[in-house]
Design a protein around this motif. Structure first.
Motif, PDB file in Angstrom:
ATOM      1  N   GLY A 186       0.837  -1.187   0.000  1.00  0.00           N
ATOM      2  CA  GLY A 186       0.000   0.000   0.000  1.00  0.00           C
ATOM      3  C   GLY A 186       0.874   1.240   0.000  1.00  0.00           C
ATOM      4  O   GLY A 186       2.084   1.166  -0.180  1.00  0.00           O
ATOM      5  N   GLY A 187       0.237   2.391   0.239  1.00  0.00           N
ATOM      6  CA  GLY A 187       0.993   3.636   0.277  1.00  0.00           C
ATOM      7  C   GLY A 187       0.407   4.701  -0.609  1.00  0.00           C
ATOM      8  O   GLY A 187      -0.804   4.928  -0.628  1.00  0.00           O
ATOM      9  N   SER A 188       1.265   5.336  -1.391  1.00  0.00           N
ATOM     10  CA  SER A 188       0.938   6.539  -2.151  1.00  0.00           C
ATOM     11  C   SER A 188      -0.296   6.390  -3.033  1.00  0.00           C
ATOM     12  O   SER A 188      -0.425   5.430  -3.794  1.00  0.00           O
ATOM     13  N   THR A 189      -1.187   7.383  -2.947  1.00  0.00           N
ATOM     14  CA  THR A 189      -2.354   7.396  -3.830  1.00  0.00           C
ATOM     15  C   THR A 189      -1.956   7.721  -5.264  1.00  0.00           C
ATOM     16  O   THR A 189      -2.676   7.386  -6.207  1.00  0.00           O
ATOM     17  N   ALA A 190      -0.794   8.385  -5.438  1.00  0.00           N
ATOM     18  CA  ALA A 190      -0.324   8.694  -6.788  1.00  0.00           C
ATOM     19  C   ALA A 190      -0.047   7.424  -7.587  1.00  0.00           C
ATOM     20  O   ALA A 190      -0.063   7.453  -8.817  1.00  0.00           O
ATOM     21  N   TRP A 191       0.204   6.331  -6.888  1.00  0.00           N
ATOM     22  CA  TRP A 191       0.507   5.059  -7.550  1.00  0.00           C
ATOM     23  C   TRP A 191      -0.745   4.324  -8.036  1.00  0.00           C
ATOM     24  O   TRP A 191      -0.651   3.200  -8.521  1.00  0.00           O
ATOM     25  N   ALA A 192      -1.907   4.922  -7.900  1.00  0.00           N
ATOM     26  CA  ALA A 192      -3.154   4.211  -8.214  1.00  0.00           C
ATOM     27  C   ALA A 192      -3.155   3.635  -9.625  1.00  0.00           C
ATOM     28  O   ALA A 192      -3.562   2.485  -9.847  1.00  0.00           O
ATOM     29  N   SER A 193      -2.693   4.431 -10.608  1.00  0.00           N
ATOM     30  CA  SER A 193      -2.714   3.933 -11.992  1.00  0.00           C
ATOM     31  C   SER A 193      -1.687   2.817 -12.195  1.00  0.00           C
ATOM     32  O   SER A 193      -1.876   1.939 -13.038  1.00  0.00           O
ATOM     33  N   ILE A 194      -0.594   2.826 -11.416  1.00  0.00           N
ATOM     34  CA  ILE A 194       0.379   1.721 -11.501  1.00  0.00           C
ATOM     35  C   ILE A 194      -0.233   0.453 -10.934  1.00  0.00           C
ATOM     36  O   ILE A 194      -0.100  -0.634 -11.506  1.00  0.00           O
ATOM     37  N   ARG A 195      -0.925   0.593  -9.806  1.00  0.00           N
ATOM     38  CA  ARG A 195      -1.577  -0.589  -9.227  1.00  0.00           C
ATOM     39  C   ARG A 195      -2.624  -1.151 -10.178  1.00  0.00           C
ATOM     40  O   ARG A 195      -2.793  -2.362 -10.289  1.00  0.00           O
ATOM     41  N   GLN A 196      -3.313  -0.261 -10.879  1.00  0.00           N
ATOM     42  CA  GLN A 196      -4.368  -0.712 -11.780  1.00  0.00           C
ATOM     43  C   GLN A 196      -3.824  -1.332 -13.055  1.00  0.00           C
ATOM     44  O   GLN A 196      -4.291  -2.392 -13.487  1.00  0.00           O
ATOM     45  N   LEU A 197      -2.814  -0.696 -13.648  1.00  0.00           N
ATOM     46  CA  LEU A 197      -2.317  -1.137 -14.957  1.00  0.00           C
ATOM     47  C   LEU A 197      -1.114  -2.070 -14.846  1.00  0.00           C
ATOM     48  O   LEU A 197      -1.132  -3.191 -15.358  1.00  0.00           O
ATOM     49  N   VAL A 198      -0.075  -1.618 -14.153  1.00  0.00           N
ATOM     50  CA  VAL A 198       1.186  -2.360 -14.140  1.00  0.00           C
ATOM     51  C   VAL A 198       1.097  -3.609 -13.281  1.00  0.00           C
ATOM     52  O   VAL A 198       1.492  -4.698 -13.700  1.00  0.00           O
ATOM     53  N   ASP A 199       0.565  -3.452 -12.066  1.00  0.00           N
ATOM     54  CA  ASP A 199       0.511  -4.598 -11.162  1.00  0.00           C
ATOM     55  C   ASP A 199      -0.384  -5.704 -11.690  1.00  0.00           C
ATOM     56  O   ASP A 199      -0.126  -6.891 -11.469  1.00  0.00           O
ATOM     57  N   SER A 200      -1.443  -5.334 -12.401  1.00  0.00           N
ATOM     58  CA  SER A 200      -2.307  -6.358 -12.990  1.00  0.00           C
ATOM     59  C   SER A 200      -1.563  -7.130 -14.079  1.00  0.00           C
ATOM     60  O   SER A 200      -1.732  -8.350 -14.223  1.00  0.00           O
TER      61      SER A 200
END
Length: 359
Positions: A84-98
């Protein structure tokens, strides 16, 4: 006399027929010779084309083979891990991590929200220190205090940069102001500048919105600044998330908010301001020309990645994976996740998510 003219006419006609025949014959001869040469050289031409095509394919194959992918990363631990952590990473969690989990199904990543704080870099690092996360994502570097807490608990924290972002300032679209210097922005949040007419705008009180410092996602007071640790102004209104802040700024004529450029530059209901170290050199966080709110959402502002990458934009937020150095599973997954993001495939995906790569 008539017979003489007739004989001349016949002779001229015969000469013309002869010349035409001669020309046609030469043309046919050249065509035959050309066809013969083409037939003889055809295998060599085909072979040369085949070699060139094969060489190009081989070069492409070599380049593709040398490109690192999620599949090429070794020592990725199997199992489920909390992060978890930074909200700025939201698009990375959505696109990259998937994408990572599709390519490495043995790895399962579970995002965990803080229970008694707003999500952000600070709360994520705090949860990592408390053993509630296996690694954290941050839009700011570690502080001395966080390192000291880790040392007290018998381990250290390491930050590994995987991308870059900017810190953008957004205001109400109706506000008439050309931009801000970094110092003016800091003075606004310290409560020293309280009216927009102090920075070239209209006579309108400033309403700053911010996360609470202990939950901050990004920082406008660097750790080496003499302003670090100073209390924010009494007029600062605290919000839970960037989504809430954008909503508040859009309906507050004097509102202002700072956050990850990736989070706010694309928004239609607020306006991003150019920033600079000096007022005569203001750099926009978006690619010019600016898309007006009236043109949005059919068109949207795009991140000024060039200015962020070359350092001309004055407020940069580096993206870090925060790894617990304890020789355990937390360190193993933190190292593996970082390596995945630093592959060629990972860096391309980070750019697709709207950030700037570091490789």
């Amino acid at each position: 006399m008539d017979n003489t003219n007739q004989r001349k006419s016949l002779i001229n006609g015969e000469i013309g027929l002869f010349l035409r025949g001669l020309i046609i014959g030469k043309v046919l001869t050249l065509m035959v010779i050309g066809g013969l040469l083409w037939w003889l050289l055809k295998p060599n031409l085909l072979s040369r084309n085949s070699v060139n095509s094969s060489s190009a394919q081989n070069i492409n194959s070599i380049n593709n083979a040398n490109a690192s992918t999620f599949q090429t990363v070794a020592n990725v631990p199997p199992g489920s891990f909390n992060y978890g952590g930074s909200t700025a990473w939201a698009s990375i969690r959505q696109l990259v991590d998937s994408q990572i989990q599709n390519d490495r199904p043995e790895l399962q990543l579970r995002y965990v929200d803080p229970t008694n704080a707003s999500p952000g870099s600070s709360s994520g690092i705090r949860m990592l220190l408390d053993g509630k996360l296996d690694f954290a994502q941050s839009s700011r570097p570690l502080t001395d205090e966080e390192q000291a807490i880790a040392k007290e608990r018998g381990f250290t924290l390491e930050q590994r940069q995987v991308g870059m972002d900017g810190i953008a300032v957004v205001v109400n679209p109706s506000l008439k102001v050309s931009g801000l210097t970094v110092d003016q922005l800091q003075q606004i949040y310290l409560g020293k500048i309280t009216n927009w007419n102090q920075v070239g705008g209209t006579n309108l009180p400033i309403t700053p919105f911010s996360q609470r410092p202990e939950d901050a996602d990004t920082l406008i007071f660097p750790s080496n600044s003499n302003l670090k640790g100073q209390a924010l102004g009494s007029n600062v209104q605290y919000i839970y998330s960037a989504t809430e802040a954008v909503r508040q700024v859009s309906k507050t004529p004097g509102g202002v908010y700072y956050a990850s450029a990736r989070s706010v530059v694309f928004q239609c209901s607020v306006k991003a301001l150019p920033l600079g170290q000096t007022s005569d050199k203001l750099i926009p966080p978006y690619r010019e020309p600016m898309v007006s709110p009236e043109q949005c959402p059919s068109q949207r502002n795009q991140l000024n990645t060039e200015a962020i990458k070359n350092g001309s934009y004055p407020m940069i937020a580096n993206l870090f994976v925060i790894i617990k150095q304890n020789k355990g599973r937390e360190q193993q997954i933190g190292d593996a996740y970082t390596k995945l993001l630093l592959t060629d495939q990972g860096q391309r995906a980070i750019e697709q998510a709207g950030f700037v790569s570091v490789r």
